[in-house]
Design a protein around this motif. Structure first.
Motif, PDB file in Angstrom:
ATOM      1  N   VAL A   1      -8.206  13.159   2.942  1.00  0.00           N
ATOM      2  CA  VAL A   1      -8.864  12.548   4.103  1.00  0.00           C
ATOM      3  C   VAL A   1      -8.001  12.639   5.358  1.00  0.00           C
TER       4      VAL A   1
ATOM      5  N   GLN B   1     -13.876   6.863  12.088  1.00  0.00           N
ATOM      6  CA  GLN B   1     -14.210   7.110  10.678  1.00  0.00           C
ATOM      7  C   GLN B   1     -13.000   7.663   9.924  1.00  0.00           C
ATOM      8  N   GLN B   2     -12.248   8.572  10.534  1.00  0.00           N
ATOM      9  CA  GLN B   2     -11.076   9.136   9.887  1.00  0.00           C
ATOM     10  C   GLN B   2     -10.012   8.078   9.640  1.00  0.00           C
TER      11      GLN B   2
ATOM     12  N   ARG C   1     -10.604   4.915   9.162  1.00  0.00           N
ATOM     13  CA  ARG C   1     -11.072   4.047   8.086  1.00  0.00           C
ATOM     14  C   ARG C   1     -10.888   4.711   6.726  1.00  0.00           C
ATOM     15  N   LEU C   2     -11.155   6.024   6.645  1.00  0.00           N
ATOM     16  CA  LEU C   2     -10.991   6.734   5.381  1.00  0.00           C
ATOM     17  C   LEU C   2      -9.524   6.850   4.989  1.00  0.00           C
ATOM     18  N   SER C   3      -8.649   6.999   5.979  1.00  0.00           N
ATOM     19  CA  SER C   3      -7.224   7.131   5.661  1.00  0.00           C
ATOM     20  C   SER C   3      -6.646   5.851   5.077  1.00  0.00           C
TER      21      SER C   3
ATOM     22  N   SER D   1      -8.429   3.860   3.003  1.00  0.00           N
ATOM     23  CA  SER D   1      -9.104   3.566   1.746  1.00  0.00           C
ATOM     24  C   SER D   1      -8.462   4.348   0.600  1.00  0.00           C
TER      25      SER D   1
ATOM     26  N   ILE E   1     -13.448   7.328  -1.767  1.00  0.00           N
ATOM     27  CA  ILE E   1     -14.624   7.488  -0.927  1.00  0.00           C
ATOM     28  C   ILE E   1     -15.839   7.645  -1.835  1.00  0.00           C
ATOM     29  N   THR E   2     -16.975   7.257  -1.324  1.00  0.00           N
ATOM     30  CA  THR E   2     -18.220   7.303  -2.083  1.00  0.00           C
ATOM     31  C   THR E   2     -19.133   8.358  -1.471  1.00  0.00           C
ATOM     32  N   ILE E   3     -19.631   9.247  -2.309  1.00  0.00           N
ATOM     33  CA  ILE E   3     -20.536  10.300  -1.880  1.00  0.00           C
ATOM     34  C   ILE E   3     -21.858  10.110  -2.603  1.00  0.00           C
TER      35      ILE E   3
ATOM     36  N   VAL F   1     -17.682   8.497  -6.866  1.00  0.00           N
ATOM     37  CA  VAL F   1     -16.527   7.855  -6.244  1.00  0.00           C
ATOM     38  C   VAL F   1     -15.322   8.747  -6.481  1.00  0.00           C
TER      39      VAL F   1
ATOM     40  N   VAL G   1      -8.783   9.174  -3.173  1.00  0.00           N
ATOM     41  CA  VAL G   1      -8.160   9.689  -1.956  1.00  0.00           C
ATOM     42  C   VAL G   1      -6.699  10.004  -2.258  1.00  0.00           C
TER      43      VAL G   1
END
Length: 209
Positions: free
Chosen positions: A92, A170-171, A173-175, A177, A180-182, A190, A193
Protein backbone atom coordinates in the motif's frame (compact mmCIF):
# COMPACT_ATOMS: atom_id res chain seq x y z
CA UNK A 1 37.63 -81.15 9.51
CA UNK A 2 35.50 -79.37 6.94
CA UNK A 3 32.64 -77.12 8.10
CA UNK A 4 29.99 -76.47 5.50
CA UNK A 5 27.91 -73.33 5.94
CA UNK A 6 24.21 -73.58 5.40
CA UNK A 7 22.92 -71.89 2.23
CA UNK A 8 21.20 -68.49 2.64
CA UNK A 9 17.43 -68.38 2.57
CA UNK A 10 15.85 -67.81 -0.82
CA UNK A 11 15.33 -64.16 -1.80
CA UNK A 12 11.72 -63.13 -2.13
CA UNK A 13 11.24 -60.97 -5.21
CA UNK A 14 7.74 -59.81 -4.32
CA UNK A 15 7.60 -59.19 -0.58
CA UNK A 16 4.25 -58.82 1.03
CA UNK A 17 3.64 -55.19 2.01
CA UNK A 18 0.99 -54.34 4.54
CA UNK A 19 -1.08 -51.34 3.32
CA UNK A 20 -0.90 -49.71 6.75
CA UNK A 21 2.91 -49.64 6.48
CA UNK A 22 2.98 -47.74 3.20
CA UNK A 23 3.92 -44.05 3.34
CA UNK A 24 1.10 -41.63 2.52
CA UNK A 25 0.85 -40.49 -1.06
CA UNK A 26 2.07 -36.96 -1.78
CA UNK A 27 0.17 -34.44 -3.84
CA UNK A 28 1.27 -30.84 -4.26
CA UNK A 29 -1.79 -28.79 -3.31
CA UNK A 30 -0.10 -25.38 -3.68
CA UNK A 31 0.63 -24.84 -7.36
CA UNK A 32 0.28 -21.78 -9.56
CA UNK A 33 2.09 -20.42 -12.58
CA UNK A 34 1.84 -17.47 -14.91
CA UNK A 35 3.43 -14.26 -16.08
CA UNK A 36 3.88 -11.35 -13.65
CA UNK A 37 5.84 -8.12 -13.50
CA UNK A 38 8.67 -8.29 -10.98
CA UNK A 39 10.89 -5.68 -9.37
CA UNK A 40 13.55 -6.40 -6.77
CA UNK A 41 13.18 -3.75 -4.08
CA UNK A 42 15.77 -4.70 -1.46
CA UNK A 43 18.85 -6.86 -1.86
CA UNK A 44 20.42 -9.27 0.61
CA UNK A 45 20.84 -7.60 3.98
CA UNK A 46 17.87 -5.26 3.60
CA UNK A 47 19.60 -2.47 1.67
CA UNK A 48 18.11 -0.81 -1.40
CA UNK A 49 18.72 -2.57 -4.69
CA UNK A 50 20.77 -0.37 -7.04
CA UNK A 51 19.12 -1.56 -10.26
CA UNK A 52 15.37 -1.83 -9.80
CA UNK A 53 13.70 -2.07 -13.21
CA UNK A 54 10.35 -3.73 -13.74
CA UNK A 55 10.56 -6.80 -15.93
CA UNK A 56 8.13 -9.40 -17.13
CA UNK A 57 8.96 -12.88 -15.81
CA UNK A 58 7.29 -16.26 -15.50
CA UNK A 59 6.41 -17.55 -12.02
CA UNK A 60 6.00 -21.22 -11.17
CA UNK A 61 5.04 -21.82 -7.56
CA UNK A 62 5.26 -25.47 -6.60
CA UNK A 63 4.76 -26.23 -2.94
CA UNK A 64 7.22 -24.15 -0.93
CA UNK A 65 9.51 -23.20 -3.83
CA UNK A 66 8.99 -20.29 -6.22
CA UNK A 67 10.92 -20.56 -9.47
CA UNK A 68 11.42 -17.42 -11.56
CA UNK A 69 12.08 -17.85 -15.27
CA UNK A 70 12.35 -15.44 -18.15
CA UNK A 71 9.92 -17.37 -20.32
CA UNK A 72 7.48 -20.21 -19.85
CA UNK A 73 9.11 -22.75 -22.15
CA UNK A 74 12.69 -22.61 -20.93
CA UNK A 75 14.78 -24.61 -18.50
CA UNK A 76 16.90 -21.61 -17.51
CA UNK A 77 15.89 -20.32 -14.10
CA UNK A 78 16.63 -16.72 -13.15
CA UNK A 79 16.37 -17.54 -9.45
CA UNK A 80 14.73 -19.98 -7.06
CA UNK A 81 13.07 -18.56 -3.95
CA UNK A 82 12.31 -20.58 -0.85
CA UNK A 83 9.07 -19.56 0.83
CA UNK A 84 10.34 -20.52 4.29
CA UNK A 85 9.75 -17.53 6.60
CA UNK A 86 8.43 -15.45 3.70
CA UNK A 87 5.68 -12.84 3.95
CA UNK A 88 3.34 -11.60 1.25
CA UNK A 89 0.93 -8.69 1.32
CA UNK A 90 -0.38 -5.66 -0.53
CA UNK A 91 2.22 -2.91 -1.02
CA UNK A 92 0.00 0.00 0.00
CA UNK A 93 3.00 2.33 0.39
CA UNK A 94 4.05 1.90 -3.25
CA UNK A 95 2.32 4.58 -5.31
CA UNK A 96 3.79 4.34 -8.79
CA UNK A 97 1.72 1.29 -9.84
CA UNK A 98 -1.62 -0.15 -8.82
CA UNK A 99 -2.36 -3.67 -7.57
CA UNK A 100 1.17 -4.42 -6.39
CA UNK A 101 2.08 -7.19 -3.96
CA UNK A 102 5.19 -7.28 -1.82
CA UNK A 103 7.15 -10.45 -1.04
CA UNK A 104 9.61 -10.31 1.87
CA UNK A 105 12.14 -13.04 2.62
CA UNK A 106 12.91 -12.87 6.32
CA UNK A 107 16.12 -14.97 6.33
CA UNK A 108 17.89 -12.79 3.72
CA UNK A 109 15.89 -9.52 4.21
CA UNK A 110 15.24 -9.39 0.45
CA UNK A 111 12.07 -7.78 -0.86
CA UNK A 112 10.30 -8.06 -4.20
CA UNK A 113 7.42 -6.12 -5.74
CA UNK A 114 5.02 -8.23 -7.78
CA UNK A 115 2.32 -6.97 -10.13
CA UNK A 116 0.17 -9.85 -11.42
CA UNK A 117 -0.85 -9.59 -15.05
CA UNK A 118 -4.61 -10.06 -14.99
CA UNK A 119 -7.74 -8.98 -13.22
CA UNK A 120 -8.43 -8.60 -9.51
CA UNK A 121 -9.11 -12.35 -9.21
CA UNK A 122 -5.53 -13.06 -10.31
CA UNK A 123 -4.16 -10.63 -7.72
CA UNK A 124 -6.11 -12.31 -4.93
CA UNK A 125 -5.12 -15.74 -6.20
CA UNK A 126 -1.40 -14.93 -6.25
CA UNK A 127 -1.54 -13.45 -2.77
CA UNK A 128 -3.43 -16.48 -1.48
CA UNK A 129 -1.04 -18.99 -3.07
CA UNK A 130 2.10 -17.20 -1.89
CA UNK A 131 0.68 -16.98 1.62
CA UNK A 132 -0.24 -20.68 1.55
CA UNK A 133 3.26 -21.64 0.38
CA UNK A 134 4.80 -19.64 3.22
CA UNK A 135 2.39 -21.11 5.76
CA UNK A 136 3.17 -24.75 4.92
CA UNK A 137 6.95 -24.24 4.65
CA UNK A 138 7.52 -24.22 8.40
CA UNK A 139 7.16 -27.11 10.85
CA UNK A 140 3.70 -27.86 12.20
CA UNK A 141 4.58 -26.47 15.62
CA UNK A 142 5.92 -23.23 14.13
CA UNK A 143 3.28 -22.48 11.52
CA UNK A 144 1.45 -19.18 11.76
CA UNK A 145 -2.20 -18.55 11.07
CA UNK A 146 -3.12 -17.59 7.49
CA UNK A 147 -3.50 -13.88 6.88
CA UNK A 148 -5.97 -14.09 4.01
CA UNK A 149 -9.63 -14.86 4.50
CA UNK A 150 -12.49 -15.01 2.02
CA UNK A 151 -16.01 -14.59 3.33
CA UNK A 152 -19.29 -15.03 1.51
CA UNK A 153 -21.57 -12.03 1.28
CA UNK A 154 -25.30 -11.88 0.68
CA UNK A 155 -25.27 -8.80 -1.55
CA UNK A 156 -23.11 -7.91 -4.49
CA UNK A 157 -20.25 -5.58 -3.71
CA UNK A 158 -18.21 -3.30 -5.91
CA UNK A 159 -15.00 -1.37 -5.79
CA UNK A 160 -15.05 2.07 -4.28
CA UNK A 161 -14.38 5.02 -6.56
CA UNK A 162 -12.31 7.87 -5.18
CA UNK A 163 -11.80 11.34 -6.54
CA UNK A 164 -8.19 12.36 -7.34
CA UNK A 165 -8.13 14.94 -4.56
CA UNK A 166 -9.03 12.28 -2.01
CA UNK A 167 -6.37 9.84 -3.19
CA UNK A 168 -3.66 11.02 -0.79
CA UNK A 169 -6.03 10.70 2.16
CA UNK A 170 -6.96 7.20 1.06
CA UNK A 171 -3.29 6.21 0.77
CA UNK A 172 -2.59 7.51 4.26
CA UNK A 173 -5.50 5.55 5.65
CA UNK A 174 -4.36 2.34 3.93
CA UNK A 175 -0.77 2.80 5.10
CA UNK A 176 -1.99 2.76 8.72
CA UNK A 177 -4.10 -0.38 8.33
CA UNK A 178 -2.96 -3.99 8.63
CA UNK A 179 -5.31 -5.40 6.00
CA UNK A 180 -7.50 -4.22 3.16
CA UNK A 181 -10.87 -5.56 2.07
CA UNK A 182 -11.68 -6.17 -1.58
CA UNK A 183 -15.25 -6.87 -2.66
CA UNK A 184 -15.60 -9.02 -5.76
CA UNK A 185 -19.14 -10.12 -6.51
CA UNK A 186 -20.42 -11.95 -3.43
CA UNK A 187 -16.95 -12.59 -2.06
CA UNK A 188 -15.12 -10.43 0.43
CA UNK A 189 -11.35 -10.94 0.38
CA UNK A 190 -9.22 -9.61 3.23
CA UNK A 191 -5.60 -9.22 2.12
CA UNK A 192 -2.76 -8.44 4.53
CA UNK A 193 -0.75 -5.24 4.17
CA UNK A 194 3.04 -5.48 3.93
CA UNK A 195 5.06 -2.27 4.06
CA UNK A 196 8.61 -1.75 2.92
CA UNK A 197 11.19 -2.53 5.58
CA UNK A 198 14.48 -0.89 4.65
CA UNK A 199 17.27 -1.41 7.16
CA UNK A 200 19.70 1.26 8.37
CA UNK A 201 17.93 4.15 6.64
CA UNK A 202 14.46 5.29 5.71
CA UNK A 203 12.99 4.92 2.25
CA UNK A 204 10.33 6.98 0.51
CA UNK A 205 8.35 5.01 -2.01
CA UNK A 206 7.00 8.21 -3.55
CA UNK A 207 10.48 8.99 -4.83
CA UNK A 208 11.18 5.43 -5.91
CA UNK A 209 12.71 5.18 -9.35
Amino acid sequence: MIIRASPPPPYQLNPIVVPSQLPPSYTCTVYKRGYVKLKKELEIGGTREKHRPWRKVYFELRGTVLEVRKKEKTNHSLCTISMLKAYCGVAVDYYKKDNVLRLRLDPTKEQYLIQPIGDIFDIISWCEHLQAAANISADLDCRRMPKLFTLSRGNYGQFERHQPEALSEQQQRLSRSRAITILVGKTEAVLPVLKCQLLNKSISQKNDK
